[in-house]
Each structure stands twice: as C-alpha cells, then as structure tokens.
Scaffold this motif. Structure first.
Motif, PDB file in Angstrom:
ATOM      1  N   SER A  13      -6.835  -7.933 -15.921  1.00 27.56           N
ATOM      2  CA  SER A  13      -5.244  -7.383 -15.575  1.00 27.56           C
ATOM      3  C   SER A  13      -5.220  -6.420 -16.676  1.00 27.56           C
ATOM      4  CB  SER A  13      -3.939  -7.904 -16.074  1.00 27.56           C
ATOM      5  OG  SER A  13      -4.038  -8.745 -17.110  1.00 27.56           O
ATOM      6  N   PRO A  36      -4.642  -5.424 -11.365  1.00 32.53           N
ATOM      7  CA  PRO A  36      -3.132  -6.450 -11.426  1.00 32.53           C
ATOM      8  C   PRO A  36      -2.918  -5.078 -12.193  1.00 32.53           C
ATOM      9  CG  PRO A  36      -4.755  -8.250 -11.188  1.00 32.53           C
ATOM     10  CD  PRO A  36      -5.394  -6.741 -11.365  1.00 32.53           C
ATOM     11  N   ILE A  44       2.945  -9.842 -11.535  1.00 33.86           N
ATOM     12  CA  ILE A  44       2.798  -9.126 -11.313  1.00 33.86           C
ATOM     13  C   ILE A  44       3.486  -8.184 -10.603  1.00 33.86           C
ATOM     14  CG2 ILE A  44       0.901  -8.311  -9.425  1.00 33.86           C
ATOM     15  CD1 ILE A  44       0.406 -10.721  -8.865  1.00 33.86           C
ATOM     16  N   GLY A  46       2.401  -4.889  -9.805  1.00 34.74           N
ATOM     17  CA  GLY A  46       1.615  -3.416  -9.347  1.00 34.74           C
ATOM     18  C   GLY A  46       0.159  -3.447  -9.582  1.00 34.74           C
ATOM     19  N   MET A  47      -0.054  -2.608  -8.543  1.00 34.90           N
ATOM     20  CA  MET A  47      -1.487  -2.580  -8.368  1.00 34.90           C
ATOM     21  C   MET A  47      -2.194  -0.858  -9.043  1.00 34.90           C
ATOM     22  SD  MET A  47      -2.773  -5.258  -7.601  1.00 34.90           S
ATOM     23  CE  MET A  47      -4.506  -4.998  -6.753  1.00 34.90           C
ATOM     24  N   MET A  94       1.319   3.648 -10.321  1.00 32.55           N
ATOM     25  CA  MET A  94       0.521   1.522  -9.793  1.00 32.55           C
ATOM     26  C   MET A  94       0.925   2.261  -8.306  1.00 32.55           C
ATOM     27  SD  MET A  94       2.794  -0.905 -12.067  1.00 32.55           S
ATOM     28  CE  MET A  94       4.680  -0.741 -12.261  1.00 32.55           C
ATOM     29  N   THR A  95       0.796   1.161  -7.186  1.00 33.37           N
ATOM     30  CA  THR A  95       1.229   1.028  -6.158  1.00 33.37           C
ATOM     31  C   THR A  95       2.279  -0.110  -6.719  1.00 33.37           C
ATOM     32  OG1 THR A  95      -0.469   2.185  -5.351  1.00 33.37           O
ATOM     33  CG2 THR A  95       0.659  -0.178  -3.643  1.00 33.37           C
ATOM     34  N   THR A  96       3.924  -0.260  -6.643  1.00 34.65           N
ATOM     35  CA  THR A  96       4.093  -1.184  -6.010  1.00 34.65           C
ATOM     36  C   THR A  96       4.473  -2.475  -5.072  1.00 34.65           C
ATOM     37  OG1 THR A  96       5.969   0.199  -5.424  1.00 34.65           O
ATOM     38  CG2 THR A  96       5.166  -0.017  -7.672  1.00 34.65           C
ATOM     39  N   ASP A  97       4.084  -1.756  -4.038  1.00 32.33           N
ATOM     40  CA  ASP A  97       4.075  -2.896  -2.734  1.00 32.33           C
ATOM     41  C   ASP A  97       2.564  -3.846  -2.880  1.00 32.33           C
ATOM     42  OD1 ASP A  97       4.503  -4.422  -0.449  1.00 32.33           O
ATOM     43  OD2 ASP A  97       3.863  -2.816   0.476  1.00 32.33           O
ATOM     44  N   VAL A  98       3.111  -4.563  -3.627  1.00 32.88           N
ATOM     45  CA  VAL A  98       1.775  -5.871  -3.802  1.00 32.88           C
ATOM     46  C   VAL A  98       1.945  -6.662  -3.024  1.00 32.88           C
ATOM     47  CG1 VAL A  98       0.272  -6.667  -5.672  1.00 32.88           C
ATOM     48  CG2 VAL A  98       2.196  -4.865  -6.559  1.00 32.88           C
ATOM     49  N   SER A 100      -0.111 -10.309  -2.103  1.00 33.20           N
ATOM     50  CA  SER A 100      -0.570 -11.215  -3.173  1.00 33.20           C
ATOM     51  C   SER A 100      -0.739 -12.466  -2.287  1.00 33.20           C
ATOM     52  CB  SER A 100      -0.114 -11.619  -4.855  1.00 33.20           C
ATOM     53  OG  SER A 100       1.413 -12.001  -3.811  1.00 33.20           O
ATOM     54  N   PRO A 123      -4.848 -10.211  -5.744  1.00 35.38           N
ATOM     55  CA  PRO A 123      -4.409 -11.293  -6.310  1.00 35.38           C
ATOM     56  C   PRO A 123      -4.075 -12.119  -6.608  1.00 35.38           C
ATOM     57  CG  PRO A 123      -2.794  -9.341  -6.255  1.00 35.38           C
ATOM     58  CD  PRO A 123      -3.626  -8.879  -5.181  1.00 35.38           C
TER      59      PRO A 123
END
Length: 230
Positions: A13, A36, A44, A46-47, A94-98, A100, A123
């Motif tokens: 990460s 992640p 977590i 973001g990605m 980063m993309t915040t709509d993760v 998991s 993740p």
C-alpha cells in the motif's frame, strides 16, 4: 473459493502524502501496477494505478487544454485533468470510489466486480482494515494451481455421467429441446438438431467438464434453412 484463498498478503500500500515520484518508484521496485492508499489508521482511502500516472507534465504527456465555446461544458473535466497531471501528492491523483471485499467474499463475486467495474484489483479488508489484495493475476494463478482433473473415489457409471450432464444442461436456454445424449464407456455422443453452432459448442464444453467423461463425439445436425416464398 474465497478472496482469502487467493489474495496477496500483506498487500503493498501507499500513503496519501507520498509524492507521485515515490509511488512510481514503489510500482517499479515491487513490480506492481496499482496499490491501495491507506491512512494512518489502516483504512483504505483510495486507489492509485499506473493509469493515474501516465498523463504528467513532467513527461510532457499531459493533455492539452481545450479551446472553443464547447469547452464550457467540460470545465470540470479540464480542471480534474489538470490536477491529475500537475498534482504532486497521491491524494491529488487517487480514485476515492474504492470497491473492496472481505475475506469471505466468493471469487465469483470478486471476478464479477472486476468485470462490471472494469478494475484490475480489489482490496480485501477485515473490520475495515486492509489485509490483502486480489488482482486479476491472482485469479489466473489460482486457476493454474488447480489439478487438471478432480480426484474421484470411483469412476462414475455411464448412467451417472448422463444424469450429471443432463442436470447441468437443465434450464439452459441454449440446450436444445430435441437433444439426445448417449453415454457409452465414458464417451458422450451428442445427437439431435441445433440452430446454432455456438449451442453445440456449449453442450460439448458442458460434457467435457463432466467427471468421468473420456471424450465427446458430435453427431448433431443443423436445422435446414427454410426460405419462405419459394
């Protein structure tokens, strides 16, 4: 199988305050294409992936600014692209709509998420904290690790083979109504008429995947083409 059976752990990460160059070095050194983003509490947030790093002002690959009255409708997109190409921290890119999953998520659901959301990695969390990651490569590795044929206590009889195959075909829209399946000495013989070569192929695949089947012989015929008005 479940996410916990194939996930890579511990997951590599990165942190929101890391610089873009630091993340690029992590990707290169760890031979990964995404990771992640985790805060100090292990959650977590973001990605980030290689795709977030390819349009950069340092590389002269940032997208040119649009010109013209139609650009009024893309101001938000232009602003976002500027942040992506000029931002210095992971938090900017980063993309915040993760998406998991937890450890007990079936692999079928993981694969469906990857396909429908068009993502390459998911993740895995435990009580909100990152414990691993499942990538497309992990799914392929799991497939490669499986035995070629499932172990059988005893070879099924021809009648049992036919019953298993008919059960697999039941309710399938492509499994034609006029089929006839004959099993002799572990060899499946397909008879009947099909309107679609794809349907024949699907039945063959179902037969080959049935435990105890040695081979499949196709004796099917296609429906004759009827031309109206002649």
């Amino acid at each position: 199988m479940y996410a916990s059976d194939v996930m890579s752990t511990p997951a590599i990460s990165v942190e929101p305050e890391m610089t873009v160059r630091e993340v690029a070095k992590v990707f290169v050194e760890q031979k990964i294409s995404g990771a992640p983003v985790v805060d100090a509490a292990g959650h977590i947030v973001g990605m980030i992936s290689e795709g977030d790093l390819i349009h950069r002002t340092e590389l002269d690959t940032d997208k040119p600014q649009r010109r013209g009255w139609l650009d009024l409708f893309s101001l938000g997109r232009d602003a976002n692209e500027y942040v992506k190409s000029h931002g210095r921290k992971v938090a900017d890119l980063m993309t915040t709509d993760v998406i998991s999953v937890d450890e007990a998520t079936p692999l079928a659901k993981v694969a469906d998420l990857m396909e429908t959301r068009r993502i390459k990695r998911v993740p895995v969390t435990r009580e909100g904290n990152l414990v691993g990651i499942v990538t497309r490569a992990n799914l392929v590795q799991a497939l490669a690790s499986m035995a070629e044929e499932p172990a059988l206590d005893a070879a099924p009889t021809d009648r049992e083979i036919r019953a298993m195959l008919m059960g697999e075909l039941a309710g399938r829209s492509w499994a034609f109504a006029g089929r006839n399946i004959v099993v002799r000495d572990g060899v499946v013989h397909l008879w009947g008429m099909f309107q679609s070569a794809d349907a024949v192929n699907a039945v063959r695949v179902a037969a080959e995947a049935t435990p105890g089947v040695k081979r499949v012989e196709d004796h099917t015929e296609t429906y004759p083409v009827v031309v109206s008005g002649l």
